[in-house]
Scaffold this motif. Structure first.
Motif, mmCIF file in Angstrom:
data_model
loop_
_atom_site.group_PDB
_atom_site.id
_atom_site.type_symbol
_atom_site.label_atom_id
_atom_site.label_comp_id
_atom_site.label_asym_id
_atom_site.label_seq_id
_atom_site.Cartn_x
_atom_site.Cartn_y
_atom_site.Cartn_z
ATOM 1 N N VAL A 232 0.837 -1.176 0.083
ATOM 2 C CA VAL A 232 0.123 -0.076 0.033
ATOM 3 C C VAL A 232 1.007 1.276 0.073
ATOM 4 C CG1 VAL A 232 -1.710 1.418 1.375
ATOM 5 C CG2 VAL A 232 -1.784 -1.156 1.204
ATOM 6 N N ILE A 233 1.966 1.268 0.723
ATOM 7 C CA ILE A 233 2.781 2.367 0.902
ATOM 8 C C ILE A 233 3.465 2.548 -0.493
ATOM 9 C CG2 ILE A 233 4.943 3.296 1.907
ATOM 10 C CD1 ILE A 233 4.130 1.764 4.437
ATOM 11 N N ARG A 234 3.962 1.546 -1.006
ATOM 12 C CA ARG A 234 4.494 1.463 -2.447
ATOM 13 C C ARG A 234 3.590 2.249 -3.457
ATOM 14 N NH1 ARG A 234 5.774 -4.213 -2.406
ATOM 15 N NH2 ARG A 234 7.518 -4.506 -1.013
ATOM 16 N N GLU A 235 2.287 1.865 -3.492
ATOM 17 C CA GLU A 235 1.350 2.355 -4.431
ATOM 18 C C GLU A 235 1.104 3.686 -4.267
ATOM 19 O OE1 GLU A 235 -1.770 -0.727 -4.215
ATOM 20 O OE2 GLU A 235 -0.423 -2.204 -4.905
ATOM 21 N N ASP A 236 0.784 4.089 -2.915
ATOM 22 C CA ASP A 236 0.492 5.254 -2.559
ATOM 23 C C ASP A 236 0.801 5.902 -1.339
ATOM 24 O OD1 ASP A 236 -1.093 7.710 -2.187
ATOM 25 O OD2 ASP A 236 -2.923 6.765 -1.593
ATOM 26 N N PRO A 237 2.238 6.162 -1.634
ATOM 27 C CA PRO A 237 3.207 7.086 -0.335
ATOM 28 C C PRO A 237 2.617 8.189 0.256
ATOM 29 C CG PRO A 237 4.420 7.270 -2.593
ATOM 30 C CD PRO A 237 3.102 6.301 -2.795
ATOM 31 N N GLU A 238 1.837 8.878 -0.595
ATOM 32 C CA GLU A 238 1.325 10.329 -0.060
ATOM 33 C C GLU A 238 0.122 9.754 0.921
ATOM 34 O OE1 GLU A 238 0.956 13.944 0.758
ATOM 35 O OE2 GLU A 238 2.626 13.162 -0.642
ATOM 36 N N GLN A 239 -0.465 8.877 0.918
ATOM 37 C CA GLN A 239 -1.397 8.527 1.712
ATOM 38 C C GLN A 239 -0.642 8.396 3.319
ATOM 39 O OE1 GLN A 239 -3.025 4.577 1.856
ATOM 40 N NE2 GLN A 239 -5.048 5.262 2.612
ATOM 41 N N LEU A 240 0.330 7.642 3.486
ATOM 42 C CA LEU A 240 1.095 7.822 4.695
ATOM 43 C C LEU A 240 1.703 9.146 5.142
ATOM 44 C CD1 LEU A 240 2.226 6.154 7.071
ATOM 45 C CD2 LEU A 240 3.958 5.412 5.779
ATOM 46 N N ARG A 241 2.019 10.007 4.068
ATOM 47 C CA ARG A 241 2.593 11.118 4.312
ATOM 48 C C ARG A 241 1.799 12.024 4.901
ATOM 49 N NH1 ARG A 241 5.045 10.513 -1.148
ATOM 50 N NH2 ARG A 241 7.206 9.860 -0.819
ATOM 51 N N ALA A 242 0.332 12.083 4.475
ATOM 52 C CA ALA A 242 -0.514 12.923 4.924
ATOM 53 C C ALA A 242 -0.994 12.437 6.181
ATOM 54 C CB ALA A 242 -1.819 12.734 3.832
ATOM 55 N N SER A 243 -1.016 11.199 6.500
ATOM 56 C CA SER A 243 -1.264 10.518 7.925
ATOM 57 C C SER A 243 -0.257 11.097 8.849
ATOM 58 C CB SER A 243 -1.492 9.222 7.785
ATOM 59 O OG SER A 243 -1.451 8.468 9.329
ATOM 60 N N GLN A 244 0.933 10.836 8.496
ATOM 61 C CA GLN A 244 1.911 11.439 9.250
ATOM 62 C C GLN A 244 2.036 13.116 9.627
ATOM 63 O OE1 GLN A 244 3.207 8.357 10.555
ATOM 64 N NE2 GLN A 244 5.225 9.288 10.675
ATOM 65 N N ARG A 245 1.629 13.729 8.565
ATOM 66 C CA ARG A 245 1.564 15.091 8.824
ATOM 67 C C ARG A 245 0.232 15.348 9.618
ATOM 68 N NH1 ARG A 245 3.180 15.699 3.201
ATOM 69 N NH2 ARG A 245 1.105 15.161 2.655
ATOM 70 N N ALA A 246 -0.889 14.794 9.499
ATOM 71 C CA ALA A 246 -2.137 14.787 10.430
ATOM 72 C C ALA A 246 -1.753 14.722 11.705
ATOM 73 C CB ALA A 246 -3.052 14.049 9.978
#
Length: 422
Positions: free
Chosen positions: A6-20
């Motif tokens: 999931v992280i490989r396919e959509d790393p921005e999802q995790l980045r957004a979560s970490q920022r939040a």
């Protein structure tokens, strides 16, 4: 632990979560780089290993100079394979270490921000209109129900004795909670309160809040702050059967918390203490069923709060105030008359597959297996005594007993203050 695919396919999802959450975003790129290095090093090892196996078949067929050359090459390959295997193992170790760093990905709809940025979903019940207000400790001492002085004498600050009706109140709350859980189909469990490091780490409690946990260094064991921890480890490294629906457990345990960082906060009475008792709901279910199960857990918590006749509100906790394993959390807060504020008395978290990946809890799916989701929620705890005493108090220091708790206090409708000395 998160799904690397999931992280490989959509790393921005995790980045957004970490920022939040207000957490390190750079770890995402570090994790992706470590994953790429691991895959490249593994491919190199497999390539060299394949060449080594192929060469091994050629050597018996060769003779003379050709055989000597092949043997020399085999020796070189052996060294190269060994080095590549070590590099792959080192890359895997680094990846495993980094994979434990990011918190769970927050779910869509979770409020952004920190502790003060929660969203109030509803407020239930009327706050009591009291002509005068005593706090729970004054009431508890008058009822000879709470003794913090002797608790401090025996164990230190933030310890206490519950005596007489105080002990009965705690047992009543916990027994009512367990009855509620059993009636809802939960399996009751009395859990261990000491767990191994891998179980504590697997639930996500050894991250930013590790200083909250008591550790027995000589035995390399941890005292749990909630039965969520042993219940999360209950099915570790197992393939469980969810064809019949979620597996629901209700854990009764003593709980221990160092309360590090809470100096000066709620030091009076039994709001923030080092030891208490709790009945905790814990659920294993399919990932796609987790959101609905989360609402069910919240419903059972509200059922308990209604039973003990407390005014409360439900909040959707903001991303920056979530624990590392929670993707979403709802808190129920009871009204605290002595401080004119809301006080958290229950919470329920959807941890999606975060804990199960760390602990190896899976179910069969198609030709293979997949990680399950885990959820937890408090159904009753010692802190409820605080809210019950304060919201049901009378001017003379007596306290009405909620109807649902009366069977556990010998049918008493009112707790009368004692005039006897300690």
């Amino acid at each position: 632990m998160l799904d690397l695919r999931v992280i490989r396919e959509d790393p921005e999802q995790l980045r957004a979560s970490q920022r939040a959450r207000g957490e390190n975003v750079d770890v995402v790129d570090e994790l992706l780089a470590a994953d790429e290095t691991r895959r490249a090093s593994l491919a190199e090892f497999e390539k060299l290993r394949g060449e080594q196996k192929s060469l091994g078949k050629e050597i018996p067929k060769a003779s003379g100079d050709e055989k000597q050359a092949l043997l020399a090459r085999a020796k070189e390959l052996a060294a190269a394979v060994k080095a590549a295997e070590a590099a792959a193992a080192e890359a895997q170790e680094r990846l495993d270490r980094l994979a434990m760093v990011p918190s769970n990905i927050v779910l869509d709809g979770v409020p952004a921000g920190g502790e003060e940025n929660f969203e109030v979903l509803r407020e239930v019940g009327a706050r009591p209109d009291l002509p005068s207000v005593r706090d729970h400790l004054e009431l508890g001492e008058g009822l000879r129900a709470i003794d913090t002085e002797r608790g401090a004498k025996v164990s230190g600050s933030r310890f206490y004795f519950l005596t007489g009706v105080g002990a009965q109140l705690e047992l009543g709350i916990l027994n009512l909670a367990m009855k509620t859980a059993i009636d809802a189909g939960f399996t009751p469990v009395v859990t261990p309160t000491l767990v191994r490091p891998d179980v504590m780490a697997g639930t996500g409690f050894l991250g930013a809040h590790a200083d909250e946990i008591y550790r027995l260094e000589r035995d390399d064991l941890y005292l749990v702050g909630t039965s969520e921890v042993p219940l999360a480890g209950f099915h570790a490294d197992e393939i469980i059967d969810l064809d019949g629906g979620p597996l629901r457990y209700a854990g009764w345990s003593a709980c221990y918390r160092r309360e590090a960082g809470s100096h000066g906060k709620d030091t009076r009475g039994i709001i923030r203490v080092h030891q208490f008792h709790k009945v905790e709901m814990f659920v294993y279910c399919r990932e796609e069923d987790a959101a609905a199960e989360h609402e069910r857990l919240l419903g059972w918590e509200e059922q308990m709060l209604a039973a003990v006749e407390l005014p409360y509100r439900v909040i959707d906790v903001a991303a920056g105030d979530l624990g590392s394993s929670a993707a979403r959390k709802f808190d129920c807060e009871a009204w605290l008359p002595s401080q004119s504020r809301w006080m958290e008395v229950t919470s329920t978290s959807n941890c999606t597959t975060f804990q199960a990946r760390r602990l190896g809890v899976r179910e069969r799916a198609g030709q293979g297996t997949r990680s399950v989701a885990t959820l937890n929620g408090t159904l009753g705890t010692t802190r409820w005594i605080v809210a019950i005493l304060e919201n049901h108090q009378h001017p003379d220091g007596s306290v009405s007993v909620p109807k649902a708790l009366r069977p556990y206090l010998g049918g008493k409708e009112v707790l009368e203050p004692s005039v006897a000395s300690k």
